[in-house]
Write a protein that holds these residues in place. Structure first.
Motif, PDB file in Angstrom:
ATOM      1  N   PRO A 211      47.164  38.311  31.548  1.00  0.00           N
ATOM      2  CA  PRO A 211      46.227  38.676  30.485  1.00  0.00           C
ATOM      3  C   PRO A 211      45.143  39.582  31.061  1.00  0.00           C
ATOM      4  O   PRO A 211      44.484  39.211  32.034  1.00  0.00           O
ATOM      5  N   CYS A 212      44.979  40.762  30.485  1.00  0.00           N
ATOM      6  CA  CYS A 212      44.036  41.713  31.079  1.00  0.00           C
ATOM      7  C   CYS A 212      43.768  42.870  30.129  1.00  0.00           C
ATOM      8  O   CYS A 212      44.679  43.311  29.421  1.00  0.00           O
ATOM      9  N   GLY A 213      42.523  43.349  30.131  1.00  0.00           N
ATOM     10  CA  GLY A 213      42.170  44.511  29.320  1.00  0.00           C
ATOM     11  C   GLY A 213      42.761  45.800  29.881  1.00  0.00           C
ATOM     12  O   GLY A 213      42.901  46.790  29.166  1.00  0.00           O
ATOM     13  N   GLY A 214      43.086  45.813  31.173  1.00  0.00           N
ATOM     14  CA  GLY A 214      43.813  46.943  31.770  1.00  0.00           C
ATOM     15  C   GLY A 214      42.999  48.190  32.044  1.00  0.00           C
ATOM     16  O   GLY A 214      43.568  49.260  32.272  1.00  0.00           O
ATOM     17  N   ALA A 215      41.652  48.083  32.067  1.00  0.00           N
ATOM     18  CA  ALA A 215      40.834  49.288  32.308  1.00  0.00           C
ATOM     19  C   ALA A 215      40.669  49.522  33.809  1.00  0.00           C
ATOM     20  O   ALA A 215      40.259  48.612  34.533  1.00  0.00           O
ATOM     21  N   ILE A 216      40.988  50.731  34.260  1.00  0.00           N
ATOM     22  CA  ILE A 216      40.786  51.038  35.689  1.00  0.00           C
ATOM     23  C   ILE A 216      40.035  52.365  35.853  1.00  0.00           C
ATOM     24  O   ILE A 216      40.193  53.283  35.054  1.00  0.00           O
ATOM     25  N   PRO A 217      39.234  52.480  36.917  1.00  0.00           N
ATOM     26  CA  PRO A 217      38.463  53.715  37.124  1.00  0.00           C
ATOM     27  C   PRO A 217      39.299  54.772  37.847  1.00  0.00           C
ATOM     28  O   PRO A 217      40.286  54.438  38.526  1.00  0.00           O
ATOM     29  N   PRO A 218      38.888  56.045  37.745  1.00  0.00           N
ATOM     30  CA  PRO A 218      39.616  57.116  38.447  1.00  0.00           C
ATOM     31  C   PRO A 218      39.743  56.851  39.946  1.00  0.00           C
ATOM     32  O   PRO A 218      40.726  57.222  40.567  1.00  0.00           O
ATOM     33  N   ARG A 219      38.746  56.193  40.532  1.00  0.00           N
ATOM     34  CA  ARG A 219      38.802  55.902  41.972  1.00  0.00           C
ATOM     35  C   ARG A 219      40.051  55.077  42.330  1.00  0.00           C
ATOM     36  O   ARG A 219      40.669  55.282  43.376  1.00  0.00           O
TER      37      ARG A 219
ATOM     38  N   MET B   1      43.748  53.357  31.179  1.00  0.00           N
ATOM     39  CA  MET B   1      44.214  52.068  30.661  1.00  0.00           C
ATOM     40  C   MET B   1      45.652  51.830  31.098  1.00  0.00           C
ATOM     41  O   MET B   1      46.525  52.661  30.813  1.00  0.00           O
ATOM     42  N   VAL B   2      45.882  50.727  31.798  1.00  0.00           N
ATOM     43  CA  VAL B   2      47.252  50.414  32.213  1.00  0.00           C
ATOM     44  C   VAL B   2      47.791  49.244  31.394  1.00  0.00           C
ATOM     45  O   VAL B   2      47.030  48.446  30.858  1.00  0.00           O
ATOM     46  N   ASP B   3      49.111  49.185  31.313  1.00  0.00           N
ATOM     47  CA  ASP B   3      49.777  48.075  30.649  1.00  0.00           C
ATOM     48  C   ASP B   3      50.243  47.138  31.767  1.00  0.00           C
ATOM     49  O   ASP B   3      51.104  47.510  32.572  1.00  0.00           O
ATOM     50  N   ARG B   4      49.657  45.957  31.855  1.00  0.00           N
ATOM     51  CA  ARG B   4      49.900  45.101  33.020  1.00  0.00           C
ATOM     52  C   ARG B   4      51.366  44.690  33.174  1.00  0.00           C
ATOM     53  O   ARG B   4      51.819  44.424  34.286  1.00  0.00           O
ATOM     54  N   GLU B   5      52.108  44.632  32.089  1.00  0.00           N
ATOM     55  CA  GLU B   5      53.528  44.274  32.223  1.00  0.00           C
ATOM     56  C   GLU B   5      54.241  45.332  33.070  1.00  0.00           C
ATOM     57  O   GLU B   5      54.971  45.031  34.009  1.00  0.00           O
ATOM     58  N   GLU B   6      53.967  46.601  32.747  1.00  0.00           N
ATOM     59  CA  GLU B   6      54.616  47.714  33.461  1.00  0.00           C
ATOM     60  C   GLU B   6      53.964  47.950  34.822  1.00  0.00           C
ATOM     61  O   GLU B   6      54.639  48.190  35.818  1.00  0.00           O
ATOM     62  N   PHE B   7      52.644  47.936  34.829  1.00  0.00           N
ATOM     63  CA  PHE B   7      51.874  48.292  36.027  1.00  0.00           C
ATOM     64  C   PHE B   7      52.182  47.331  37.185  1.00  0.00           C
ATOM     65  O   PHE B   7      52.483  47.762  38.311  1.00  0.00           O
TER      66      PHE B   7
END
Ligand SMILES: Cc1cc2nc3c(=O)[nH]c(=O)nc-3n(C[C@H](O)[C@H](O)[C@H](O)COP(=O)(O)OP(=O)(O)OC[C@H]3O[C@@H](n4cnc5c(N)ncnc54)[C@H](O)[C@@H]3O)c2cc1C
Length: 419
Positions: free
Chosen positions: A63-71, A111-117
């Protein structure tokens, strides 16, 4: 994706084979948990030539919002195909309903999809030479000597128990880590926020309308949505994550998310999943057991307070833990393991302390939340917030800007300035 280990030290099979005493295979390192942190650590160790097992129980999307920074995208070579949406603006919503938009001038939130990521990260580790093992870690056996033996349960037609030994075990099994509880039993558990979200279809309604055409992240600072954290609406392309969190036991998170869906126009959106998980908000005091177990990511408590951002820190921590693990495997000196925590806090400890303070001060009441959102109108505050989120560096703004922001904070805190 074509990855291969830099040197295949483990192909020298005379060093390995079966641990007769334990009756299992012997590795340099066993990583328990194939989330962002474990996969990063396993990949780095395999690339350095160490025989590494990556154990993941599977069967659940994190379970995760999936937000990640450019870094995170740059430092960990995340391909653009993993970014399901790019966010160019956030809207802060105060208890009164007043809003403040915070556009991102030179960048975006990915934004990533944790299932795929997560699966992609595990596969990348495997392509570097890590051996993937689909099993659940159940405990340790044989706590004496230089080796650690882990007991795994593999489910098939019949449940099978595996015993694997290694010189190093990395606990990357998330918040409430079983590895941490067993290997460092005296350690006080880290405080957690329990977060719950619903994944819904982004478009829909009567005429198949696009509910968030601007691809904006909405952040709700309202006591009815969360008494001590915040609520969010994060678009991921075809799906949207709507969630909230709190450290308060018994708080009605489902009702709060239902209110959030009403407020944000997603009341009738088709729900795809409902799920929740704890978010640890403080690094543990110790990450290693002084012998051969080291923790990383959520298991070590490395999630930023106030924001709950954990993916970048899990990746970063996995890298540092692998570095420390490598030194330990080279020298056999357990003191090398504690370097991971020191390095992490050296780089990120100040930001964590500031965010902890921010959460402790501004998330306490609606009166304070109203003022916190008002502070976000300031152009310097917006620039500093995005710069430090995106690049993970505290900006070197002019002392004048820092001073002005400090005075503004004090003014709002004591109510000298109106929201
Ligand atoms: C609702 C919610 C929303 C969030 N939103 C964001 C966000 O938008 N952005 C952000 O940066 N962070 C967010 N976070 C935090 C982020 O998800 C975590 O900090 C991050 O996933 C930590 O990565 P990790 O690899 O340490 O642990 P995890 O991702 O939790 O991975 C642990 C892995 O270990 C496996 N495992 C656990 N126990 C065992 C066992 N016994 N045997 C074998 N395998 C096991 C699990 O299956 C899992 O794959 C959110 C968290 C929650 C709960």
């Amino acid at each position: 994706m074509t990855e291969s280990p830099r040197k295949l030290a483990y192909l020298d099979t005379s060093r390995y084979g079966t641990d007769r005493k334990a009756g299992g295979t012997v590795y340099d390192a066993i990583v328990v948990g194939g989330g962002p942190s474990g996969s990063t650590a396993a990949r780095a160790l395999a690339r350095a030539g160490y025989r590494t097992a990556l154990v993941e129980r599977g069967g659940r999307i994190k379970p995760c919002g999936g937000a990640i920074p450019p870094r995170a995208i740059e430092d960990f070579a995340i391909p653009h195909s993993q970014i399901k949406a790019r966010i160019h603006s956030a809207r802060m919503i105060a208890p009164s309903g007043k809003t403040v938009d915070m556009p991102i001038d030179n960048g975006y939130v990915g934004m990533v999809d944790r299932e795929e990521f997560d699966e992609w990260l595990r596969e990348r580790a495997a392509l570097s030479g890590a051996e993937r093992i689909a099993a659940t870690f159940e405990g340790f056996e044989d706590a004496t000597g230089a080796m650690r033996t882990v007991v795994l349960r593999r489910k098939g037609e019949d449940t099978e128990r595996l015993r694997l030994s290694a010189r190093l075990v990395i606990g990357a099994d998330g918040a409430k880590s079983l590895v941490a509880r067993l290997a460092l039993p005296k350690q006080k558990p880290t405080p957690c926020v329990f977060a719950y979200h619903e994944i819904v279809e982004s478009t829909g309604g009567e005429n198949g309308i696009e509910r968030n055409p601007d691809n904006r992240c909405d952040v709700y600072y309202q006591g009815r949505i969360s008494p001590d954290f915040y609520g969010w609406v994060f678009p991921h392309g075809e799906t949207t994550s709507i969630g909230t969190g709190t450290a308060r036991k018994g708080y009605g998170l489902r009702k709060a998310v239902s209110d959030l869906r009403d407020a944000s126009g997603y009341a009738d959106a088709r729900t795809i999943r409902r799920e929740g998980a704890p978010i640890p908000l403080k690094p543990l005091k110790r990450w290693d057991d002084g012998r051969n177990v080291l923790l990383t990511g959520d298991a070590a408590g490395v999630v930023a307070p106030a924001s709950g951002e954990g993916i970048y820190y899990a990746l970063e921590c996995g890298r540092m833990v692998a570095d420390a693990g490598e030194k330990f495997l080279k020298t056999g000196n357990p003191k090398c393991l504690s370097a991971a925590r020191r390095e992490f806090l050296g780089d990120h400890g100040t930001v964590f302390a500031i965010l902890g303070l921010l959460q402790g001060v501004w998330y306490r009441s609606d009166w304070l939340r109203e003022r916190f959102v008002a502070i976000c109108k300031d152009a310097d505050v917006q620039r500093m917030t995005w710069e430090s989120y995106m690049h993970k560096k505290l900006t070197r703004e002019s002392p004048l800007a820092h001073g002005r922001i400090l005075m503004q904070n004090i003014g709002h805190y004591f109510g000298w300035r109106t929201a």
